[in-house]
Structure formats: structure tokens, C-alpha cells
Write a protein that holds these residues in place. Structure first.
Motif, PDB file in Angstrom:
ATOM      1  N   ARG A 204      -9.449  16.989 -10.340  1.00  0.00           N
ATOM      2  CA  ARG A 204      -9.812  16.342  -9.070  1.00  0.00           C
ATOM      3  C   ARG A 204      -8.651  16.299  -8.101  1.00  0.00           C
ATOM      4  O   ARG A 204      -8.847  16.204  -6.885  1.00  0.00           O
ATOM      5  N   ARG A 205      -7.434  16.325  -8.624  1.00  0.00           N
ATOM      6  CA  ARG A 205      -6.253  16.257  -7.758  1.00  0.00           C
ATOM      7  C   ARG A 205      -5.219  17.229  -8.305  1.00  0.00           C
ATOM      8  O   ARG A 205      -4.847  17.170  -9.474  1.00  0.00           O
ATOM      9  N   ILE A 206      -4.765  18.141  -7.443  1.00  0.00           N
ATOM     10  CA  ILE A 206      -3.796  19.160  -7.853  1.00  0.00           C
ATOM     11  C   ILE A 206      -2.633  19.112  -6.879  1.00  0.00           C
ATOM     12  O   ILE A 206      -2.791  19.405  -5.687  1.00  0.00           O
ATOM     13  N   VAL A 207      -1.473  18.723  -7.391  1.00  0.00           N
ATOM     14  CA  VAL A 207      -0.280  18.546  -6.553  1.00  0.00           C
ATOM     15  C   VAL A 207       0.668  19.719  -6.786  1.00  0.00           C
ATOM     16  O   VAL A 207       1.134  19.939  -7.913  1.00  0.00           O
ATOM     17  N   HIS A 226      -2.868  18.717  -2.663  1.00  0.00           N
ATOM     18  CA  HIS A 226      -1.721  18.092  -2.017  1.00  0.00           C
ATOM     19  C   HIS A 226      -0.486  18.954  -2.287  1.00  0.00           C
ATOM     20  O   HIS A 226      -0.414  19.653  -3.305  1.00  0.00           O
ATOM     21  N   THR A 227       0.487  18.890  -1.384  1.00  0.00           N
ATOM     22  CA  THR A 227       1.742  19.608  -1.582  1.00  0.00           C
ATOM     23  C   THR A 227       2.915  18.661  -1.374  1.00  0.00           C
ATOM     24  O   THR A 227       2.831  17.707  -0.598  1.00  0.00           O
ATOM     25  N   VAL A 228       3.996  18.949  -2.069  1.00  0.00           N
ATOM     26  CA  VAL A 228       5.227  18.162  -1.960  1.00  0.00           C
ATOM     27  C   VAL A 228       6.397  19.122  -1.776  1.00  0.00           C
ATOM     28  O   VAL A 228       6.605  20.017  -2.606  1.00  0.00           O
ATOM     29  N   ASN A 229       7.139  18.954  -0.691  1.00  0.00           N
ATOM     30  CA  ASN A 229       8.354  19.733  -0.482  1.00  0.00           C
ATOM     31  C   ASN A 229       9.504  18.971  -1.140  1.00  0.00           C
ATOM     32  O   ASN A 229       9.961  17.946  -0.637  1.00  0.00           O
ATOM     33  N   ALA A 230       9.960  19.489  -2.289  1.00  0.00           N
ATOM     34  CA  ALA A 230      10.987  18.796  -3.070  1.00  0.00           C
ATOM     35  C   ALA A 230      12.351  18.819  -2.401  1.00  0.00           C
ATOM     36  O   ALA A 230      13.269  18.125  -2.853  1.00  0.00           O
ATOM     37  N   ALA A 231      12.493  19.586  -1.321  1.00  0.00           N
ATOM     38  CA  ALA A 231      13.744  19.572  -0.553  1.00  0.00           C
ATOM     39  C   ALA A 231      13.778  18.387   0.399  1.00  0.00           C
ATOM     40  O   ALA A 231      14.843  18.025   0.904  1.00  0.00           O
ATOM     41  N   GLU A 232      12.611  17.784   0.624  1.00  0.00           N
ATOM     42  CA  GLU A 232      12.529  16.691   1.582  1.00  0.00           C
ATOM     43  C   GLU A 232      12.115  15.368   0.960  1.00  0.00           C
ATOM     44  O   GLU A 232      12.239  14.315   1.589  1.00  0.00           O
ATOM     45  N   ALA A 238       6.835  11.266  -5.329  1.00  0.00           N
ATOM     46  CA  ALA A 238       5.721  11.799  -4.551  1.00  0.00           C
ATOM     47  C   ALA A 238       4.506  12.047  -5.435  1.00  0.00           C
ATOM     48  O   ALA A 238       3.370  11.728  -5.043  1.00  0.00           O
ATOM     49  N   ILE A 239       4.725  12.605  -6.613  1.00  0.00           N
ATOM     50  CA  ILE A 239       3.603  12.851  -7.530  1.00  0.00           C
ATOM     51  C   ILE A 239       2.975  11.532  -7.956  1.00  0.00           C
ATOM     52  O   ILE A 239       1.745  11.391  -8.006  1.00  0.00           O
ATOM     53  N   ARG A 240       3.802  10.544  -8.238  1.00  0.00           N
ATOM     54  CA  ARG A 240       3.273   9.229  -8.625  1.00  0.00           C
ATOM     55  C   ARG A 240       2.463   8.608  -7.475  1.00  0.00           C
ATOM     56  O   ARG A 240       1.393   8.040  -7.690  1.00  0.00           O
ATOM     57  N   ALA A 241       2.976   8.736  -6.279  1.00  0.00           N
ATOM     58  CA  ALA A 241       2.278   8.160  -5.128  1.00  0.00           C
ATOM     59  C   ALA A 241       0.912   8.812  -4.920  1.00  0.00           C
ATOM     60  O   ALA A 241      -0.032   8.159  -4.471  1.00  0.00           O
ATOM     61  N   LEU A 242       0.809  10.091  -5.268  1.00  0.00           N
ATOM     62  CA  LEU A 242      -0.447  10.819  -5.082  1.00  0.00           C
ATOM     63  C   LEU A 242      -1.409  10.663  -6.253  1.00  0.00           C
ATOM     64  O   LEU A 242      -2.524  11.183  -6.219  1.00  0.00           O
ATOM     65  N   THR A 243      -0.956   9.957  -7.298  1.00  0.00           N
ATOM     66  CA  THR A 243      -1.805   9.763  -8.484  1.00  0.00           C
ATOM     67  C   THR A 243      -1.928   8.270  -8.794  1.00  0.00           C
ATOM     68  O   THR A 243      -1.808   7.845  -9.944  1.00  0.00           O
ATOM     69  N   ASP A 244      -2.137   7.482  -7.744  1.00  0.00           N
ATOM     70  CA  ASP A 244      -2.368   6.042  -7.869  1.00  0.00           C
ATOM     71  C   ASP A 244      -1.231   5.309  -8.565  1.00  0.00           C
ATOM     72  O   ASP A 244      -1.431   4.266  -9.204  1.00  0.00           O
ATOM     73  N   GLY A 245      -0.029   5.865  -8.444  1.00  0.00           N
ATOM     74  CA  GLY A 245       1.154   5.226  -9.016  1.00  0.00           C
ATOM     75  C   GLY A 245       1.379   5.499 -10.492  1.00  0.00           C
ATOM     76  O   GLY A 245       2.366   5.027 -11.062  1.00  0.00           O
ATOM     77  N   PRO A 258      16.531  22.590 -16.461  1.00  0.00           N
ATOM     78  CA  PRO A 258      16.549  21.187 -16.903  1.00  0.00           C
ATOM     79  C   PRO A 258      16.117  20.198 -15.828  1.00  0.00           C
ATOM     80  O   PRO A 258      15.455  19.200 -16.131  1.00  0.00           O
ATOM     81  N   GLU A 259      16.474  20.468 -14.575  1.00  0.00           N
ATOM     82  CA  GLU A 259      16.138  19.533 -13.501  1.00  0.00           C
ATOM     83  C   GLU A 259      14.623  19.428 -13.309  1.00  0.00           C
ATOM     84  O   GLU A 259      14.071  18.332 -13.169  1.00  0.00           O
ATOM     85  N   THR A 260      13.936  20.572 -13.283  1.00  0.00           N
ATOM     86  CA  THR A 260      12.491  20.524 -13.067  1.00  0.00           C
ATOM     87  C   THR A 260      11.762  20.005 -14.306  1.00  0.00           C
ATOM     88  O   THR A 260      10.735  19.333 -14.184  1.00  0.00           O
ATOM     89  N   TYR A 261      12.291  20.287 -15.482  1.00  0.00           N
ATOM     90  CA  TYR A 261      11.655  19.754 -16.690  1.00  0.00           C
ATOM     91  C   TYR A 261      11.763  18.234 -16.718  1.00  0.00           C
ATOM     92  O   TYR A 261      10.811  17.538 -17.086  1.00  0.00           O
ATOM     93  N   THR A 262      12.908  17.721 -16.319  1.00  0.00           N
ATOM     94  CA  THR A 262      13.081  16.268 -16.266  1.00  0.00           C
ATOM     95  C   THR A 262      12.126  15.652 -15.252  1.00  0.00           C
ATOM     96  O   THR A 262      11.530  14.592 -15.493  1.00  0.00           O
ATOM     97  N   GLN A 263      11.974  16.320 -14.113  1.00  0.00           N
ATOM     98  CA  GLN A 263      10.999  15.844 -13.129  1.00  0.00           C
ATOM     99  C   GLN A 263       9.595  15.824 -13.740  1.00  0.00           C
ATOM    100  O   GLN A 263       8.847  14.853 -13.579  1.00  0.00           O
ATOM    101  N   ALA A 264       9.238  16.891 -14.433  1.00  0.00           N
ATOM    102  CA  ALA A 264       7.911  16.959 -15.051  1.00  0.00           C
ATOM    103  C   ALA A 264       7.721  15.838 -16.067  1.00  0.00           C
ATOM    104  O   ALA A 264       6.655  15.221 -16.139  1.00  0.00           O
ATOM    105  N   PHE A 265       8.752  15.558 -16.834  1.00  0.00           N
ATOM    106  CA  PHE A 265       8.677  14.528 -17.876  1.00  0.00           C
ATOM    107  C   PHE A 265       8.378  13.162 -17.270  1.00  0.00           C
ATOM    108  O   PHE A 265       7.518  12.417 -17.769  1.00  0.00           O
ATOM    109  N   TYR A 266       9.047  12.828 -16.190  1.00  0.00           N
ATOM    110  CA  TYR A 266       8.868  11.501 -15.591  1.00  0.00           C
ATOM    111  C   TYR A 266       7.727  11.453 -14.570  1.00  0.00           C
ATOM    112  O   TYR A 266       7.334  10.358 -14.149  1.00  0.00           O
ATOM    113  N   ALA A 267       7.189  12.607 -14.194  1.00  0.00           N
ATOM    114  CA  ALA A 267       6.089  12.623 -13.229  1.00  0.00           C
ATOM    115  C   ALA A 267       4.723  12.570 -13.905  1.00  0.00           C
ATOM    116  O   ALA A 267       3.705  12.514 -13.227  1.00  0.00           O
TER     117      ALA A 267
END
Length: 360
Positions: A204-207, A226-232, A238-245, A258-267
Motif C-alpha cells: 500500500r505504501r512504497i517509499v 513516496h520518495t525521499v532525497n537522502a541528500a536533503e 523520513a521513512i518513519r514519518a511516512l509509515t505512521d511513525g 554499511p551506512e545504507t544497511y544501518t539505515q535499513a535496520f532502523y527504518a
């Protein structure tokens, strides 16, 4: 034995060359395929740069479709004239994974036994056991998957690697389903495949997350809501905000650092799934608090080739494309000639194309 024009990487970091190679007649369990189209993938560039191995010279190209020209002794399910998509994992049917009914995890996949060679007899190392930047290539018969012959080769061939890896990462590995929220980090060919897979699965929601606005627009073509510019913006917030927190049910890391995997882990949501489909380099290391791994639950998975089974998945996805339910044609940015591969590498490196496709 046939002669064939081919794109070969002679040495590390050197521009590729178009040369004439020798393609043996197929031996037992082998097939020669007349290549009609082959996508230019980042993996081919990794081979050229020595990022895979140092077994030069490499015969590049592996995202391919074409027509079977001839088959060797003992080949029963394939015959000349069959339209096929090539895959780089011909399953053995005998290993412990195959015997347990899990051939998509086959531990003993194989390629052609004979080598294609340069004119002077030097053996070539085919990229991912295929080597399809050539008019004809020799593969194991099990690397050929028959699909609807009315499908355009430039489109169908992309299932041979990146697009299948992405679609499978979302559906097969991540088990994304109707009503789920899915986030995809990295929106190149594999990432957009994951976006398309999530859309196909009914998420239903693809970020979509990337640092390149052009790639974010590409992701919308494949179903990103939805899209998120990770440079901005902070990608996790942003992912949490788009998925009801809460975070997404499935997060696909299509970058593999490692940086993107860590983001994925916490998102991801609690008990959510992280899928790593981007390929890390050997020196990369990951550090996470073990308590966080325990406390968040869920699953941390790696997806190799999208956990696909070519004989099952390729025909199904081609049929969905033919029905207008899977926009595979949107992956093809341009169609090029064999001698334009080096230029295509430059365009890919600059992020100007999603896929350049060599057509014959």
C-alpha cells in the motif's frame, strides 16, 4: 566451432575491446544461444575493474535473451529455435538444497564445461558464467529459460540479473504482500526492480530513497508512492514519518554499504524485515548494537539473485509484462550497438541511464 564478435575486458581498468572469439560447438548438457539483446549491468563494470576476480580476459555481458542455435548431447528440454532468457544459476538437482525442495538455494550451480577463447586460444572467463556481449554464447542448457517468444528480447533479457534480483528481493526474500509498507534504498536497476516487485505484490505504501532526483523520478514510474532525497533529509526519520511513525514492514537495501544497511535496520518496523540485495565489497564491515538486533526482532536477510527460480519466475514475469501489469520496458533507457558498451559504462557511472541494452 563458430566465430563471434564480442566485448572483452583484457585487463584491470582498461577500456573494453570488441574482438573475434571462438565459440565451441555445444558438448553434453550445453547449448549455443544466438544473443538478441543484452543489458549493460554494473556487475559487468565490476568485472572490468577487477572487483569480482582477476581472471582476465573476461567476456562481459549477462542480462540476455536470444534464440537457441544448437544443443549438445543429452539436452532434452531445449531445442534450436527456442526463445530463452539466460540465467547464471543452472541448478544441479542433487545438492542438499535441491533435495530438500529448495532449488532456488542450490549450492552447486553450474555453467558450460567448455571455454570460449580468443583467436589465439586464450580461455575467456564469461561474466557470471554467461558472457553475452557477443553474437553467440555457450552456456549450460540449464541456464536457458524458455519464455513467451512474442516478448521483446531487449525487455525480457533484463530478467536475467538486476531486475529479477530486485523483484525477487521484495517478493521472494522480503515476502512483501498486500497492505504492507515497503522502503527501497537505492533506485538504480535493482532498486527499481524492488519497487516494481513491491507494487506487484500489492504494497500500500512504497517509499523510494536515493540522493539523485532523477532516480527518484524513475522510481515513481515503477510504483513508488513516496520518495525521499537522502541528500536533503534523514532517510530513517523520513521513512518513519511516512509509515505512521512505525517504520516499514520491509526495507530493501539495494546499495550494499554499511551506512545504507544501518539505515535499513532502523527504518523498519518492529518485527519487520531487512533485505540486503546490494553487493558489498570485501573490506566492508558492519557494526550494530547486539541488543538492538535482539530487541527489534524480525528478520535480517540477504537476497542472492532475488531468491529466484528461473524456470518458475521468468515465464511468470514475462507474462505479467505482456499483460501490462509489470512495466519492464521502462527499465530500457536506450538500445545500443556492441561497440558502444564502453560509452554505456560511462553513462551508467554518471547515472544518466537506467539500462543501456545491446541489441543485435
Amino acid at each position: 566451432m563458430d566465430k563471434s564478435r564480442a566485448v572483452v575486458a583484457i585487463g584491470k581498468g582498461k577500456p573494453v575491446e570488441v574482438v573475434t572469439i571462438n565459440v565451441p560447438d555445444p558438448g553434453p548438457g550445453e547449448a549455443v544461444v544466438r544473443v538478441q539483446a543484452c543489458g549493460v549491468c554494473h556487475t559487468d563494470l565490476h568485472y572490468r575493474e577487477g572487483g569480482i576476480s582477476d581472471d582476465y580476459p573476461f567476456l562481459l555481458g549477462h542480462e540476455a535473451a536470444g534464440v537457441v542455435a544448437s544443443v549438445g548431447e543429452g539436452v532434452r528440454d531445449l531445442e534450436p529455435g527456442d526463445f530463452v532468457v539466460l540465467n547464471w544459476r543452472a541448478v544441479c538437482g542433487q545438492c542438499r538444497a535441491c533435495k530438500r525442495g529448495r532449488p532456488q538455494y542450490c549450492f552447486d550451480t553450474h555453467n558450460a564445461a567448455q571455454a570460449m577463447t580468443l583467436d589465439d586460444g586464450t580461455p575467456l572467463s564469461p561474466a557470471l558464467g554467461i558472457g553475452a556481449f557477443t553474437e553467440r554464447t555457450l552456456v549450460a542448457a540449464g541456464q536457458c529459460t524458455k519464455v513467451d517468444p512474442s516478448a521483446r528480447a531487449a525487455v525480457a533479457g533484463l530478467l536475467g540479473c538486476g531486475v529479477m534480483a530486485g523483484i525477487g528481493a521484495a517478493i521472494n526474500t522480503g515476502n512483501a504482500g498486500p497492505g504492507d509498507s515497503v522502503a527501497v534504498i537505492g533506485c538504480g536497476g535493482v532498486g527499481d526492480g524492488a519497487v516494481a516487485g513491491a507494487d506487484l505484490a500489492g504494497a500500500r505504501r512504497i517509499v523510494a530513497v536515493d540522493t539523485d532526483p532523477v532516480k527518484l523520478e524513475w522510481a515513481r514510474q515503477f510504483g513508488a508512492t513516496h520518495t525521499v532525497n537522502a541528500a536533503e533529509a534523514d532517510a530513517v526519520e523520513a521513512i518513519r514519518a511516512l509509515t505512521d511513525g512505525h517504520g516499514a514492514d520491509v526495507v530493501v537495501d539495494a546499495v550494499g554499504v554499511p551506512e545504507t544497511y544501518t539505515q535499513a535496520f532502523y527504518a523498519r518496523d518492529l518485527a519487520g524485515t531487512v533485505v540486503l540485495v546490494g553487493v558489498p565489497s570485501p573490506e566492508m564491515r558492519l557494526e550494530l548494537p547486539l541488543l538492538d538486533v535482539f530487541a527489534r526482532g524480525g528478520a535480517l536477510k540477504s537476497s542472492w539473485y532475488g531468491d529466484c527460480l528461473p524456470g518458475r519466475d521468468f515465464p511468470m514475469l514475462v507474462e505479467l509484462f505482456q499483460q501490462g501489469r509489470l512495466p519492464l520496458e521502462e527499465f530500457v533507457t536506450e538500445e545500443i550497438a556492441l561497440d558502444e558498451v564502453e560509452t554505456a559504462f560511462d553513462k551508467m557511472h554518471r547515472g544518466e541511464v537506467l539500462r543501456s541494452v545491446v541489441t543485435f
